[in-house]
Design a protein around this motif. Structure first.
Motif, PDB file in Angstrom:
ATOM      1  N   ALA B 289       0.838  -1.214   0.000  1.00  0.00           N
ATOM      2  CA  ALA B 289       0.000   0.000   0.000  1.00  0.00           C
ATOM      3  C   ALA B 289       0.869   1.259   0.000  1.00  0.00           C
ATOM      4  N   ASN B 290       2.022   1.180   0.654  1.00  0.00           N
ATOM      5  CA  ASN B 290       2.908   2.352   0.746  1.00  0.00           C
ATOM      6  C   ASN B 290       3.986   2.371  -0.336  1.00  0.00           C
ATOM      7  N   ARG B 291       3.846   1.523  -1.348  1.00  0.00           N
ATOM      8  CA  ARG B 291       4.825   1.416  -2.443  1.00  0.00           C
ATOM      9  C   ARG B 291       6.223   1.084  -1.934  1.00  0.00           C
ATOM     10  N   GLU B 292       6.300   0.273  -0.914  1.00  0.00           N
ATOM     11  CA  GLU B 292       7.610  -0.060  -0.358  1.00  0.00           C
ATOM     12  C   GLU B 292       7.926  -1.549  -0.532  1.00  0.00           C
ATOM     13  N   HIS B 293       7.066  -2.267  -1.260  1.00  0.00           N
ATOM     14  CA  HIS B 293       7.300  -3.695  -1.423  1.00  0.00           C
ATOM     15  C   HIS B 293       8.117  -3.932  -2.687  1.00  0.00           C
ATOM     16  N   ARG B 294       9.142  -4.761  -2.533  1.00  0.00           N
ATOM     17  CA  ARG B 294      10.048  -4.940  -3.658  1.00  0.00           C
ATOM     18  C   ARG B 294       9.386  -5.653  -4.836  1.00  0.00           C
ATOM     19  N   GLU B 295       8.565  -6.658  -4.549  1.00  0.00           N
ATOM     20  CA  GLU B 295       8.052  -7.481  -5.646  1.00  0.00           C
ATOM     21  C   GLU B 295       6.635  -7.149  -6.117  1.00  0.00           C
ATOM     22  N   VAL B 296       5.868  -6.469  -5.270  1.00  0.00           N
ATOM     23  CA  VAL B 296       4.471  -6.219  -5.644  1.00  0.00           C
ATOM     24  C   VAL B 296       4.148  -4.726  -5.607  1.00  0.00           C
ATOM     25  N   GLN B 297       3.687  -4.186  -6.739  1.00  0.00           N
ATOM     26  CA  GLN B 297       3.172  -2.823  -6.774  1.00  0.00           C
ATOM     27  C   GLN B 297       1.722  -2.862  -7.254  1.00  0.00           C
ATOM     28  N   ILE B 298       0.898  -1.974  -6.690  1.00  0.00           N
ATOM     29  CA  ILE B 298      -0.502  -1.938  -7.122  1.00  0.00           C
ATOM     30  C   ILE B 298      -0.594  -1.381  -8.541  1.00  0.00           C
ATOM     31  N   LYS B 299      -1.389  -2.061  -9.376  1.00  0.00           N
ATOM     32  CA  LYS B 299      -1.635  -1.592 -10.738  1.00  0.00           C
ATOM     33  C   LYS B 299      -3.133  -1.363 -10.922  1.00  0.00           C
ATOM     34  N   GLN B 300      -3.503  -0.513 -11.843  1.00  0.00           N
ATOM     35  CA  GLN B 300      -4.910  -0.377 -12.203  1.00  0.00           C
ATOM     36  C   GLN B 300      -5.468  -1.768 -12.502  1.00  0.00           C
ATOM     37  N   GLY B 301      -6.657  -2.049 -12.012  1.00  0.00           N
ATOM     38  CA  GLY B 301      -7.275  -3.348 -12.278  1.00  0.00           C
ATOM     39  C   GLY B 301      -7.092  -4.333 -11.138  1.00  0.00           C
ATOM     40  N   ASP B 302      -6.193  -4.014 -10.208  1.00  0.00           N
ATOM     41  CA  ASP B 302      -6.014  -4.896  -9.045  1.00  0.00           C
ATOM     42  C   ASP B 302      -7.226  -4.810  -8.124  1.00  0.00           C
ATOM     43  N   THR B 303      -7.546  -5.932  -7.510  1.00  0.00           N
ATOM     44  CA  THR B 303      -8.608  -5.974  -6.513  1.00  0.00           C
ATOM     45  C   THR B 303      -8.001  -6.458  -5.204  1.00  0.00           C
ATOM     46  N   VAL B 304      -8.291  -5.733  -4.117  1.00  0.00           N
ATOM     47  CA  VAL B 304      -7.778  -6.155  -2.818  1.00  0.00           C
ATOM     48  C   VAL B 304      -8.958  -6.515  -1.916  1.00  0.00           C
ATOM     49  N   ILE B 305      -8.873  -7.663  -1.262  1.00  0.00           N
ATOM     50  CA  ILE B 305      -9.906  -8.066  -0.307  1.00  0.00           C
ATOM     51  C   ILE B 305      -9.284  -8.091   1.088  1.00  0.00           C
ATOM     52  N   ILE B 306      -9.798  -7.237   1.969  1.00  0.00           N
ATOM     53  CA  ILE B 306      -9.332  -7.263   3.362  1.00  0.00           C
ATOM     54  C   ILE B 306     -10.268  -8.225   4.092  1.00  0.00           C
ATOM     55  N   SER B 307      -9.879  -9.486   4.162  1.00  0.00           N
ATOM     56  CA  SER B 307     -10.769 -10.521   4.681  1.00  0.00           C
ATOM     57  C   SER B 307     -10.540 -10.685   6.188  1.00  0.00           C
ATOM     58  N   ALA B 308     -10.899  -9.644   6.923  1.00  0.00           N
ATOM     59  CA  ALA B 308     -10.692  -9.592   8.373  1.00  0.00           C
ATOM     60  C   ALA B 308     -11.419  -8.359   8.864  1.00  0.00           C
ATOM     61  N   SER B 309     -11.637  -8.264  10.158  1.00  0.00           N
ATOM     62  CA  SER B 309     -12.085  -6.982  10.688  1.00  0.00           C
ATOM     63  C   SER B 309     -10.998  -6.481  11.626  1.00  0.00           C
ATOM     64  N   PRO B 310     -10.911  -5.148  11.782  1.00  0.00           N
ATOM     65  CA  PRO B 310      -9.818  -4.643  12.615  1.00  0.00           C
ATOM     66  C   PRO B 310     -10.023  -5.027  14.083  1.00  0.00           C
TER      67      PRO B 310
END
Lengths: 531, 531
Positions: B289-310
């Protein structure tokens, strides 16, 4: 705060504050950056206030001294703003009262107030006529066909304006995550009545002081079940007094009593309205929950109604207050277990209805976090606003609407301005980062006193800490670290004269030592004294 | 942690940790105080673990070195505990595996494991036979008639034991606020399938690493929609590996891929499972989410599921993560807008069902905050447990069940033990109060160097601050405060020799000065150096 500009005229919509978030320790308030407005002072025609909540009026006391312009608002916001400005010693504000349906001209803008229903009386939406088209701003709103104290949102006026053609709609996004309709304020009145009719002892209700409709419903239920109403908490007292005087609250003669007289009434003849719905440490309810209130103590048989939901960030203090009340024997009703609160913002179906009435050419979702703006933008697109005409704006973004289309053309300064004590704006990222660091592992101050002539230690280094280790348990560790610093200077054959070099060496040495021993990273602050 | 004692035998149920709350800055973990157990070491027969969540196993690494007793648990907790103990270098733990239906004797106690369904496989309830009657402990549970990876809760065994007669029931109170039944895990599988079938690009799912059933459902959906599954995040990788090996997770050959190979697959053939459902700063999802991951960057068309509650306290970091993902163009599904999560605890109707099967003589609500215990106690009374047989216990309370009735007879030490870095228990209230104070307005250190022979100032006082004011903006204020301290010593005619008196004077003088000027109250730390 929202700014609308055309040629030589600027109007400002709302002037609110934000309460500090977790990563802003010690900050009292956050207010908007008005650099752009101050630079264009001569164009600013006025500040229009949609309603009297803090996030819409709270920064006026800070902004008015920089920007001497008139304020336009409905009667209740007028009253609330006057109190705030007086407290902050801001005098001579020019406040013009506008009633729903009223309109006024500011430069080339004509502004009309439309009654909207929200969790405070006298909330307004705005119809702003500009030379290039009409802007509709919803303000904070919900529809509520059976409101208690406010007029229902004026759908027919909105429909009329929609039919005439609207250039731009800006609408409240706060509750776009919720499907369906937001329940009417009436629902809560029924719950409160049910609880009050069955309660064996006193009924203590807490809610937002500005939620006048809720207070009215508590008073109505109290009157119905023959309970006298008492008020605890300065904020609640002030608003109730103002609302009674202005006619927003109605209380039969003799319904209200003085808190100091409450003990004279049998428990089942008492209803107490207090501040504290957000777990504020100095509020009446929290002091009651912590047995720190002079006049009110919880007794077996008391019933407490938390007629509010926690604002994000307050969940844990509110939960702790509920726990304390239960622990002392009260029966507590709160939003997770009973219908004791409805919020004041439109849900999805209400937002769709607004879209269908206004049918705007352009849409800008306002109020809410990024996810809310994004979901509201998707809702507008689904309702037929062309994709390229929907703009998600973040603080400071400039949207230009021109005959050729809409475009974000730039950005004005709009960072958070922190208020801490009497100072405004002198707290920056460095200060906040230091506060966060200090809160994690505390601080160690190492005082190194050097003889100016020899460059040697004049006395044994002194080391003091706060928030790092328990002074007793950490005594040996501290003594050892004094030895280490002493050795650093003894071992050094050449005299080090650069104080920055010395400081860095001491800092690095101690940081490493403490981390190796404790796996903690206190802030290490070397101080050099040369005698 | 719960302790059951009869004559010369003690058994311990669970040994969990608590994550620090807002008022425990810098604390890593909170563990139970085991003073009582250490004092009665020779009686302790074993620690029984109901399931593998941190709040049930997390303190073992700290407690075992003080209390060398065997552990009894099901296979998955066994695996999880082994990993934790290895990381903490606790060797030679004696762990006995027990399967649902299995039983064992500890002193005069006979303990039987009953399968219960929860948000982790291998959760157990306990049937503890004692010389004075049977105790049933629910563990954390929900009923879930259509679970995905765990067996359903073994209602028939519970009914059997209930029919035989139960002395004491202890049951999970966490979700007693919620009416009705907790939905089945299956519901989430349907939502995930629907989202995955329609997603134009990659689907990124985050959940609790230990929620193996959820991971299975993501894998199943991925297999169905022809997506390869990748895993990001150390914790997720470890659990997936262990669960596959132990047979709790099933994946067809070739379903799982190496993260480094993910870029070779078309976006609509990818499903990524990551850690980060609680907004943990170093988790894979937050780094994405913060663009700090070496292998994964968010691209248009990506879908994220937060399958949890805080989890309470994490609401704001989770919201910020959602905002960042939206901002980068992902479509995000989370619990407020879609059925992407169900929790693992029984709601009211399930708790009533448990009461009706067990029909205990005594009831003690366990797990949850005070309000949950209170509401659960009320539920049990409504179900027929006599009022005087229901006990709300807080940490450390001793409940004695004797032929004449039940009674709280005392209290053992049970305060929070704080873990900070490598140290356990040396952080106390003073250290925490200092940390909180430091985080509010920072610190000012005043170094006063006195000549030992004259008692006069040897050099001009030095004053440094951190977290109080911006160094630039506050320069004049700091200089002025040095002048004030200098004057204090010049004006003083008599020599002050008591260093405490000097320190207090300097502290009071500066505190007042800073408060008058800024309305802030930094911690003022005077340091005296005598040369």
């Amino acid at each position: 705060m929202m700014v609308v500009e055309y040629a030589d005229d600027i109007i400002v919509i709302d002037c609110g504050l934000m309460f500090p978030e977790e990563d802003m320790p010690g900050i009292d308030l956050v207010i908007p950056d008005v650099t752009y407005l101050v630079e264009h002072k001569d164009k600013v025609r006025g500040i229009i206030i949609t309603h009297g909540h803090e996030d819409h009026i709270g920064a006026l006391a800070y902004v008015l001294p920089q920007l001497d312009v008139p304020i336009y608002c409905a009667p209740l916001p007028h009253g609330l703003i006057s109190v705030k400005l007086k407290e902050s010693r801001v005098h001579n504000a020019r406040i013009h009262e506008v009633r729903p349906g009223g309109s006024f001209q500011l430069g080339q803008f004509n502004i009309e107030f439309v009654a909207m229903c929200h969790s405070i009386p006298d909330a307004a939406g705005l119809i702003i006529r500009t030379p290039v088209g009409t802007i509709v701003h919803s303000g904070d709103f919900k529809l509520d066909y059976t409101p208690v104290d406010c007029r229902p949102s004026d759908l027919s006026r909105l429909a009329q304006v929609g039919a005439e053609g609207v250039l731009l709609l800006m609408a409240d996004s706060t509750h776009v995550e919720l499907a369906g309709y937001t329940p009417s304020e009436k629902v809560v009145g029924e719950t409160i009545s049910n609880i009050m009719s069955a309660a064996p002892g006193r009924v203590i209700v807490t809610t937002f002081a500005s939620l006048v409709a809720r207070i009215q419903q508590v008073m109505d239920a109290a009157a119905r079940f023959n309970r006298k109403v008492f008020i605890a908490g300065r904020g609640m007292n002030e608003i109730v007094k103002m609302a009674l005087k202005m006619g927003y609250l109605r209380a039969a003669d003799g319904l209200l009593g003085e808190l100091s007289e409450m003990h004279r009434f049998p428990a089942n003849r008492v209803a107490l309205i207090t501040t504290g719905s957000q777990g504020e440490p100095t509020s009446a309810l929290v002091r009651i929950a912590n047995r720190e209130h002079r006049e009110v103590q919880i007794k077996q048989g008391d019933t407490v109604i938390i007629s509010a939901s926690p604002i994000p960030g307050n969940e844990s203090v509110v939960s702790k207050t509920i726990d304390s009340l239960f622990r002392q024997g009260a029966q507590v009703f709160y939003d997770r277990i009973a219908k004791v609160h409805v919020h004041g913002h439109a849900s999805q179906e209400e937002l769709r209805l607004l879209q269908s009435l206004i049918r705007p050419q352009y849409f800008v979702p306002v109020h809410g976090e990024y996810r809310h703006l994004k979901l509201h933008a998707q809702l507008a697109r689904d309702m037929g606003v062309p994709e390229e005409n929907v703009f998600i704006l973040e603080d400071g973004d400039i949207l230009e609407l021109a005959p050729g289309g809409g475009k974000v053309t730039g950005h004005v300064p709009a960072s958070n301005v922190y208020v801490d004590g009497v100072s405004v704006g002198d707290i920056n990222g460095v200060v906040l980062r230091n506060r966060k660091m200090l809160s994690q592992d505390g601080i160690v101050v190492a005082i190194v006193t050097l003889d100016a002539s020899t460059g040697h230690l004049a006395v044994r280094p002194d080391i003091v800490s706060r928030g790092f280790v328990d002074p007793e348990a950490g005594r040996a560790l501290m003594e050892e670290s004094r030895d280490i610093v002493t050795r650093l200077f003894e071992e050094e054959k050449q005299r080090i004269s650069d104080s920055t070099v010395i400081s860095n060496r001491v800092r690095d040495l101690l940081s490493k030592f403490y981390y190796d021993r404790t796996r903690r990273r206190p802030m290490v602050l070397p101080v050099l004294v040369t005698v």
